[in-house]
Design an enzyme around this catalytic site. Structure first.
Site, mmCIF file in Angstrom:
data_model
loop_
_atom_site.group_PDB
_atom_site.id
_atom_site.type_symbol
_atom_site.label_atom_id
_atom_site.label_comp_id
_atom_site.label_asym_id
_atom_site.label_seq_id
_atom_site.Cartn_x
_atom_site.Cartn_y
_atom_site.Cartn_z
ATOM 1 N N LYS A 117 0.747 -1.058 0.032
ATOM 2 C CA LYS A 117 -0.178 -0.074 0.226
ATOM 3 C C LYS A 117 0.758 1.120 0.019
ATOM 4 C CE LYS A 117 -4.298 -1.913 1.286
ATOM 5 N NZ LYS A 117 -5.488 -1.508 0.660
ATOM 6 N N LYS A 198 -3.450 -8.531 -7.395
ATOM 7 C CA LYS A 198 -4.535 -9.070 -7.116
ATOM 8 C C LYS A 198 -5.665 -8.010 -7.229
ATOM 9 C CE LYS A 198 -5.707 -7.458 -2.529
ATOM 10 N NZ LYS A 198 -6.530 -7.790 -1.410
ATOM 11 N N LYS A 201 -10.277 -3.475 -4.397
ATOM 12 C CA LYS A 201 -11.122 -2.291 -4.533
ATOM 13 C C LYS A 201 -10.632 -1.206 -4.947
ATOM 14 C CE LYS A 201 -13.913 -3.845 -0.573
ATOM 15 N NZ LYS A 201 -12.689 -4.528 0.441
HETATM 16 N N1 AQP Z 1 -8.228 -10.545 -5.208
HETATM 17 C C1 AQP Z 1 -8.726 -11.289 -4.130
HETATM 18 N N2 AQP Z 1 -8.706 -12.715 -4.357
HETATM 19 C C2 AQP Z 1 -9.269 -13.546 -3.402
HETATM 20 N N3 AQP Z 1 -9.466 -13.109 -1.992
HETATM 21 C C3 AQP Z 1 -9.545 -11.383 -2.060
HETATM 22 N N4 AQP Z 1 -9.910 -10.903 -1.055
HETATM 23 C C4 AQP Z 1 -9.584 -9.592 -1.181
HETATM 24 N N5 AQP Z 1 -9.003 -9.527 -2.344
HETATM 25 C C5 AQP Z 1 -9.020 -10.618 -2.837
HETATM 26 C C6 AQP Z 1 -10.260 -11.132 0.415
HETATM 27 O O1 AQP Z 1 -11.582 -10.743 0.780
HETATM 28 C C7 AQP Z 1 -11.519 -10.382 2.112
HETATM 29 C C8 AQP Z 1 -11.821 -9.227 2.543
HETATM 30 O O2 AQP Z 1 -11.088 -8.096 2.023
HETATM 31 P P1 AQP Z 1 -10.873 -6.485 2.723
HETATM 32 O O3 AQP Z 1 -12.291 -5.999 1.980
HETATM 33 O O4 AQP Z 1 -11.257 -6.516 4.193
HETATM 34 O O5 AQP Z 1 -9.649 -5.957 2.378
HETATM 35 P P2 AQP Z 1 -8.805 -6.307 1.251
HETATM 36 O O6 AQP Z 1 -8.218 -7.748 1.349
HETATM 37 O O7 AQP Z 1 -7.597 -5.291 1.357
HETATM 38 O O8 AQP Z 1 -9.695 -6.311 -0.174
HETATM 39 P P3 AQP Z 1 -9.510 -5.225 -1.527
HETATM 40 O O9 AQP Z 1 -10.709 -5.459 -2.295
HETATM 41 O O10 AQP Z 1 -7.934 -5.426 -1.693
HETATM 42 O O11 AQP Z 1 -9.770 -3.842 -0.619
HETATM 43 P P4 AQP Z 1 -8.486 -2.541 -0.571
HETATM 44 O O12 AQP Z 1 -8.478 -2.494 -2.180
HETATM 45 O O13 AQP Z 1 -9.664 -1.611 0.071
HETATM 46 O O14 AQP Z 1 -7.361 -2.765 0.050
HETATM 47 C C9 AQP Z 1 -10.171 -11.114 2.798
HETATM 48 O O15 AQP Z 1 -10.330 -12.268 3.137
HETATM 49 C C10 AQP Z 1 -9.366 -10.916 1.406
HETATM 50 O O16 AQP Z 1 -8.301 -12.089 1.633
#
Ligand code: AQP
Length: 334
Positions: A117, A198, A201
């Site tokens: 990040k 990956k 969001k």
């Molecule tokens: N690309 C992915 N493939 C599989 N699992 C994923 N997860 C996130 N991206 C993938 C899983 O989703 C759960 C919740 O994630 P989160 O919303 O709490 O935060 P994150 O992992 O940081 O997801 P994002 O979409 O990448 O959010 P941002 O961009 O805001 O940081 C977790 O179990 C995660 O493993």
């Protein structure tokens, strides 16, 4: 040490920080829905995690409610699982403080998500740096044995395990040592625009399929997803990582094996495959979209479910925190 594991409690959450995408669903929520029949489960909307990156208060407020409705639309059953909003249970942040006192800077400096990040230009806020400690508190507060998450969260669950072990060693046994539960396929769904990253969001709307994207948006995003050289539909994560990622989506939604997908599209090109994938996603996502709209139309019912879940979670959390305070020496009866 693992004296509570027989209960096999499960805990997980999603940040209400934007549109929930296919990666969040296939990596995490799909497992929750399947596993809630087998384990006592706690699922929460991780609103305190969402604010580790700047959010507009009005958007955040709406996203918390929408995310809660999404959990229900995807199949989280509040009769089977304790379903709540994280900030409604103040023991999450109270336990985080205790865990902060046994977490070293080095523990957190090793966290890959934080480093990624920061390398993407995110502000190096103390909350973002320390969020794995809050995540550890989220998990061990309910004495969880299992944490169903995607691959990116594995390291944080390993830190949680280490902090639980450290607490038990210093103060006496309170916590089981939790383990991550990753799906066999779908633990790391990749970006539609860059298969080395990956799906996330925060990398722009073109990089993910949101669960609530309209049919035309889904068609457009899949059509413009990057592919690899050549034109054959072959599952080869090393040689064709972008196509392998799209085929993973097709596999997870159609139930076909990779070789069955290869046969189905033998002699056809990427264009045909993308059209079929987009239609498959649309037909699977539209019932969820309708269901969430119906849930949001009865907001009072949703709020009642969340209040009830918050009370149930708080009852368990208060017991754990009482035990923790007693072990640490903070508990004074007055
Ligand atoms: N690309 C992915 N493939 C599989 N699992 C994923 N997860 C996130 N991206 C993938 C899983 O989703 C759960 C919740 O994630 P989160 O919303 O709490 O935060 P994150 O992992 O940081 O997801 P994002 O979409 O990448 O959010 P941002 O961009 O805001 O940081 C977790 O179990 C995660 O493993």
């Amino acid at each position: 040490m693992e004296q509570h594991v027989s209960k096999q409690i499960m805990v997980s959450g999603l940040k209400p920080s934007g549109e929930i995408h296919l990666g969040n669903y296939l990596g995490a929520v799909k497992q929750w829905v399947e596993l809630q029949d087998m384990h006592p489960s706690y699922f929460f909307v991780a609103d305190l995690h969402a604010i580790t990156e700047p959010q507009k208060p009005k958007d955040l407020h709406a996203q918390i409610i929408e995310t809660a409705a999404t959990y229900l639309a995807l199949g989280i059953d509040p009769k089977k699982s304790v379903f709540f909003i994280q900030s409604h249970v103040p023991q999450h942040t109270e336990l985080m403080w205790i865990l902060n006192t046994i977490t070293s800077m080095g523990d957190l400096e090793r966290m890959v998500v934080y480093k990624e990040k920061i390398s993407e230009g995110k502000e190096a806020l103390a909350g973002l740096f320390a969020y794995p400690v809050l995540m550890a508190a989220d998990i061990i507060l309910y004495k969880a044995a299992h944490v169903p998450v995607g691959e990116d969260q594995r390291q944080h669950v390993e830190l949680t395990r280490e902090l639980a072990r450290r607490f038990n060693t210093r103060f006496g046994n309170v916590f089981p040592l939790p383990k991550p539960l990753l799906p066999k396929v779908g633990a790391r769904i990749m970006s539609l625009q860059d298969p080395s990253k990956k799906m996330s969001k925060s990398h722009g709307a073109a990089t993910y399929i949101g669960l609530f994207d309209a049919p035309d948006v889904i068609r457009k995003k899949i059509k413009s997803a990057v592919t690899d050289s050549g034109s054959e539909i072959i599952y080869s994560p090393e040689k064709k990582p972008a196509v392998a990622n799209l085929m993973t989506l097709y596999h997870l939604y159609s139930g076909l094996t990779f070789s069955e997908i290869e046969k189905e599209f033998a002699g056809k090109g990427y264009g045909d495959f993308k059209v079929a994938l987009a239609e498959l996603l649309i037909s699977n996502l539209s019932p969820i979209q309708d269901e969430r709209a119906a849930i949001l139309a009865d907001k009072n019912r949703l709020l009642t479910v969340l209040r009830d879940g918050g009370e149930r979670a708080s009852a368990t959390a208060a017991k754990t925190l009482d035990e923790v305070y007693a072990k640490v020496g903070l508990k004074i009866e007055i």
